[in-house]
Write an enzyme that holds these catalytic residues in place. Structure first.
Site, PDB file in Angstrom:
ATOM      1  N   VAL A   1     -28.112  25.231  -3.255  1.00 27.47           N
ATOM      2  CA  VAL A   1     -27.561  24.295  -2.282  1.00 27.47           C
ATOM      3  C   VAL A   1     -26.055  24.223  -2.533  1.00 27.47           C
ATOM      4  O   VAL A   1     -25.616  24.074  -3.675  1.00 27.47           O
ATOM      5  CB  VAL A   1     -28.172  22.886  -2.453  1.00 27.47           C
ATOM      6  CG1 VAL A   1     -27.622  21.924  -1.412  1.00 27.47           C
ATOM      7  CG2 VAL A   1     -29.689  22.940  -2.405  1.00 27.47           C
ATOM      8  N   CYS A   2     -25.266  24.313  -1.484  1.00 28.41           N
ATOM      9  CA  CYS A   2     -23.809  24.237  -1.633  1.00 28.41           C
ATOM     10  C   CYS A   2     -23.424  22.913  -2.295  1.00 28.41           C
ATOM     11  O   CYS A   2     -23.749  21.834  -1.795  1.00 28.41           O
ATOM     12  CB  CYS A   2     -23.139  24.354  -0.278  1.00 28.41           C
ATOM     13  SG  CYS A   2     -21.353  24.094  -0.340  1.00 28.41           S
ATOM     14  N   VAL A   3     -22.750  23.008  -3.410  1.00 24.47           N
ATOM     15  CA  VAL A   3     -22.401  21.823  -4.191  1.00 24.47           C
ATOM     16  C   VAL A   3     -21.496  20.873  -3.412  1.00 24.47           C
ATOM     17  O   VAL A   3     -21.698  19.662  -3.444  1.00 24.47           O
ATOM     18  CB  VAL A   3     -21.788  22.206  -5.563  1.00 24.47           C
ATOM     19  CG1 VAL A   3     -20.483  22.957  -5.418  1.00 24.47           C
ATOM     20  CG2 VAL A   3     -21.614  20.983  -6.448  1.00 24.47           C
TER      21      VAL A   3
END
Length: 126
Positions: A75-77
Site C-alpha cells: 500500500v502506498c505509504v
C-alpha cells in the site's frame, strides 16, 4: 507476461470488487500477477474498518488471496498516511497515537511500484 493490478478504488465500490475477482482468477489460472494499492484503495488496509456480518469484507478477500497464493499486498505509504492508515513504524515516526494496518498489507514507497513495472508488464487499474 506479467500483470500489475493498480487498485485505486474505494473499498465499497464495484471496481474494488472487480479487482479482487480479476486477481483471484489470474492466480487460479497460474498467471503472473502483482498488486499495488494507491489513493483511496489504501482504506482497504484499515484493520479498524467495521463491516456488517451480512456484507462480505473486501479486506478479508485480499487477506485470503494473500495467504492462499503468497501474494504481497503493498500500500502506498503516503496515500495511506494521508487517509489515517499507519503501521507501527510510521506511527512512531510521525507521533501518531497508534497503528491500524491490517496484516499482511504493508506500507511501501512508490519505488516498489516502479520496480513492479518493466517492459513485460501490463498494468490494469481498478
Amino acid at each position: 507476461m506479467h500483470t500489475l493490478v493498480l487498485v485505486t478504488s474505494i473499498p465499497h465500490s464495484r471496481q474494488a470488487w472487480q479487482a479482487v475477482k480479476f486477481v483471484s482468477q489470474q492466480l487460479a489460472d497460474k498467471q503472473s500477477v502483482s498488486v499495488f494499492f494507491y489513493g483511496d484503495a489504501a482504506y482497504t488496509a484499515n484493520r479498524l474498518a467495521w463491516q456488517t456480518a451480512d456484507v462480505p469484507s473486501l479486506s478479508q478477500a485480499w487477506v485470503t488471496l494473500a495467504h492462499q497464493y503468497n501474494l504481497k499486498l503493498p500500500v502506498c505509504v503516503s496515500t495511506a498516511l494521508a487517509r489515517g492508515i499507519s503501521d507501527g513504524e510510521n506511527s512512531q515516526r510521525h507521533q501518531l497515537d497508534g497503528d491500524n494496518l491490517l496484516s499482511p498489507f504493508y506500507l511501501a514507497g512508490l519505488s516498489e511500484l516502479a520496480l513492479l513495472i518493466d517492459d513485460d508488464t501490463t498494468v490494469v487499474q481498478f
